[in-house]
Design an enzyme around this catalytic site. Structure first.
Site, PDB file in Angstrom:
ATOM      1  N   ARG A 247      11.681  -6.320   4.559  1.00  0.00           N
ATOM      2  CA  ARG A 247      11.821  -4.874   4.821  1.00  0.00           C
ATOM      3  C   ARG A 247      12.656  -4.489   6.095  1.00  0.00           C
ATOM      4  O   ARG A 247      13.472  -3.575   6.253  1.00  0.00           O
ATOM      5  CB  ARG A 247      10.397  -4.378   4.949  1.00  0.00           C
TER       6      ARG A 247
ATOM      7  N   ARG B 134      -0.697  -8.557  13.902  1.00  0.00           N
ATOM      8  CA  ARG B 134      -0.921  -7.804  12.740  1.00  0.00           C
ATOM      9  C   ARG B 134      -1.861  -8.378  11.850  1.00  0.00           C
ATOM     10  O   ARG B 134      -2.863  -7.810  11.224  1.00  0.00           O
ATOM     11  CB  ARG B 134      -0.004  -6.817  12.009  1.00  0.00           C
TER      12      ARG B 134
ATOM     13  N   ARG C 120      11.553  -1.327  11.855  1.00  0.00           N
ATOM     14  CA  ARG C 120      10.093  -0.911  12.618  1.00  0.00           C
ATOM     15  C   ARG C 120       9.948  -1.937  13.708  1.00  0.00           C
ATOM     16  O   ARG C 120      10.017  -3.036  13.490  1.00  0.00           O
ATOM     17  CB  ARG C 120       8.845  -0.993  11.653  1.00  0.00           C
TER      18      ARG C 120
ATOM     19  N   LYS D 251       0.804  -1.088   0.033  1.00  0.00           N
ATOM     20  CA  LYS D 251       0.067   0.019  -0.248  1.00  0.00           C
ATOM     21  C   LYS D 251       0.863   1.364   0.058  1.00  0.00           C
ATOM     22  O   LYS D 251       0.696   2.200  -0.755  1.00  0.00           O
ATOM     23  CB  LYS D 251      -0.927   0.023   1.221  1.00  0.00           C
TER      24      LYS D 251
ATOM     25  N   ARG E 256      -9.434   0.954   9.037  1.00  0.00           N
ATOM     26  CA  ARG E 256      -9.249  -0.637   9.562  1.00  0.00           C
ATOM     27  C   ARG E 256     -10.316  -1.049  10.291  1.00  0.00           C
ATOM     28  O   ARG E 256     -10.164  -2.287  10.494  1.00  0.00           O
ATOM     29  CB  ARG E 256      -7.951  -0.459  10.228  1.00  0.00           C
TER      30      ARG E 256
HETATM   31  P1  AMP Z   1       0.708   0.693   9.452  1.00  0.00           P
HETATM   32  O1  AMP Z   1       2.049   1.475   9.145  1.00  0.00           O
HETATM   33  O2  AMP Z   1      -0.247   0.880   8.330  1.00  0.00           O
HETATM   34  O3  AMP Z   1       1.370  -0.814   9.217  1.00  0.00           O
HETATM   35  O4  AMP Z   1       0.488   0.735  10.875  1.00  0.00           O
HETATM   36  C1  AMP Z   1       1.305   0.289  12.055  1.00  0.00           C
HETATM   37  C2  AMP Z   1       0.469   0.354  13.207  1.00  0.00           C
HETATM   38  O5  AMP Z   1      -0.086   1.749  13.371  1.00  0.00           O
HETATM   39  C3  AMP Z   1      -0.715  -0.707  13.364  1.00  0.00           C
HETATM   40  O6  AMP Z   1      -0.337  -2.166  13.369  1.00  0.00           O
HETATM   41  C4  AMP Z   1      -1.616  -0.311  14.218  1.00  0.00           C
HETATM   42  O7  AMP Z   1      -1.033  -0.477  15.619  1.00  0.00           O
HETATM   43  C5  AMP Z   1      -1.482   1.310  14.088  1.00  0.00           C
HETATM   44  N1  AMP Z   1      -2.557   1.740  13.127  1.00  0.00           N
HETATM   45  C6  AMP Z   1      -2.257   2.391  11.944  1.00  0.00           C
HETATM   46  N2  AMP Z   1      -3.299   2.561  11.207  1.00  0.00           N
HETATM   47  C7  AMP Z   1      -4.432   2.499  12.414  1.00  0.00           C
HETATM   48  C8  AMP Z   1      -6.029   2.425  12.019  1.00  0.00           C
HETATM   49  N3  AMP Z   1      -6.436   3.001  10.923  1.00  0.00           N
HETATM   50  N4  AMP Z   1      -6.629   1.959  13.116  1.00  0.00           N
HETATM   51  C9  AMP Z   1      -5.882   1.353  14.043  1.00  0.00           C
HETATM   52  N5  AMP Z   1      -4.588   1.460  14.225  1.00  0.00           N
HETATM   53  C10 AMP Z   1      -3.710   1.686  13.082  1.00  0.00           C
END
Ligand code: AMP
Length: 191
Positions: A126, A149, A138, A13, A87
């Site tokens: 990554r 996740r 990360r 994404k 989400r």
């Molecule tokens: P990402 O970079 O999109 O993989 O997000 C990393 C982490 O941020 C996720 O595993 C969640 O803990 C938190 N997070 C990101 N976006 C959301 C969302 N829309 N709703 C809830 N938690 C989020």
């Protein structure tokens, strides 16, 4: 044009969002990036979400909806790419309302389809690449958080596929191809 990129962690994404930013002058709204920024800068909210994020669980709807609300009020350029948001169904409903308040529409929801084996290897790669480049991975790019996740994706986020399908807004692309191939499929959807 406002679009959602929907897919599990590691689906690509962020990579595709970046290309759309360059090609169409769109604005990438990644709640994950916003939350990591809050974590790094040590704001009260950042401290509150740090542990939840590191474990791989979702932070509260209220927090992410607040982050998105702020951004929608700013410059809209070529439109928004929602990356990692919504989400949950509650977030999807909130987004519909927020867009409506701004006089904006949701033009496409693009589901990026990939299988779990690829996700795990992409994410562990990554992490390894970040370390090899002299940085740090990360905090949630490890096998344990990744399991959480993925479960959060299937349990809380994947119902959005049915939801947007029912609303006639869903298009699916094969996320397993090369970056250029996926880019082409997305361009075809956007027209
Ligand atoms: P990402 O970079 O999109 O993989 O997000 C990393 C982490 O941020 C996720 O595993 C969640 O803990 C938190 N997070 C990101 N976006 C959301 C969302 N829309 N709703 C809830 N938690 C989020």
């Amino acid at each position: 044009m406002n679009i959602i990129l929907l897919g599990p962690p590691g689906a690509g994404k962020g990579t595709q969002a970046e290309m759309l930013v360059n090609a169409r002058d769109m604005i990438q709204l990644s709640t994950g990036d916003m939350l990591r920024e809050a974590k790094t800068s040590g704001t009260a909210m950042g401290k509150k979400v740090a542990e939840v994020m590191d474990r791989g669980e979702l932070v509260t709807d209220e927090i992410v909806i607040g982050l998105i609300r702020e951004k929608l009020e700013g410059d809209k350029k070529g439109g928004f790419i929602f990356d990692g948001f919504p989400r949950t169904l509650a977030q999807a409903d909130a987004l519909a309302e927020l867009l409506d308040e701004q006089g904006e529409t949701l033009d496409a929801v693009i589901e990026m389809q990939v299988n779990d084996d690829v996700l795990v290897s992409r994410i562990l790669n990554r992490a390894a690449e970040a370390v090899a480049a002299g940085g740090t991975a990360r905090a949630d790019d490890n096998e344990e958080s990744l399991k959480v996740r993925l479960m959060a994706y299937y349990k809380q986020t994947s119902p959005l596929i049915g939801y947007y399908h029912a609303k006639g807004q869903l298009s699916s692309v094969d996320g397993l191809g090369t970056i250029d191939a996926v880019k082409g499929e997305i361009a075809a959807v956007l027209g």
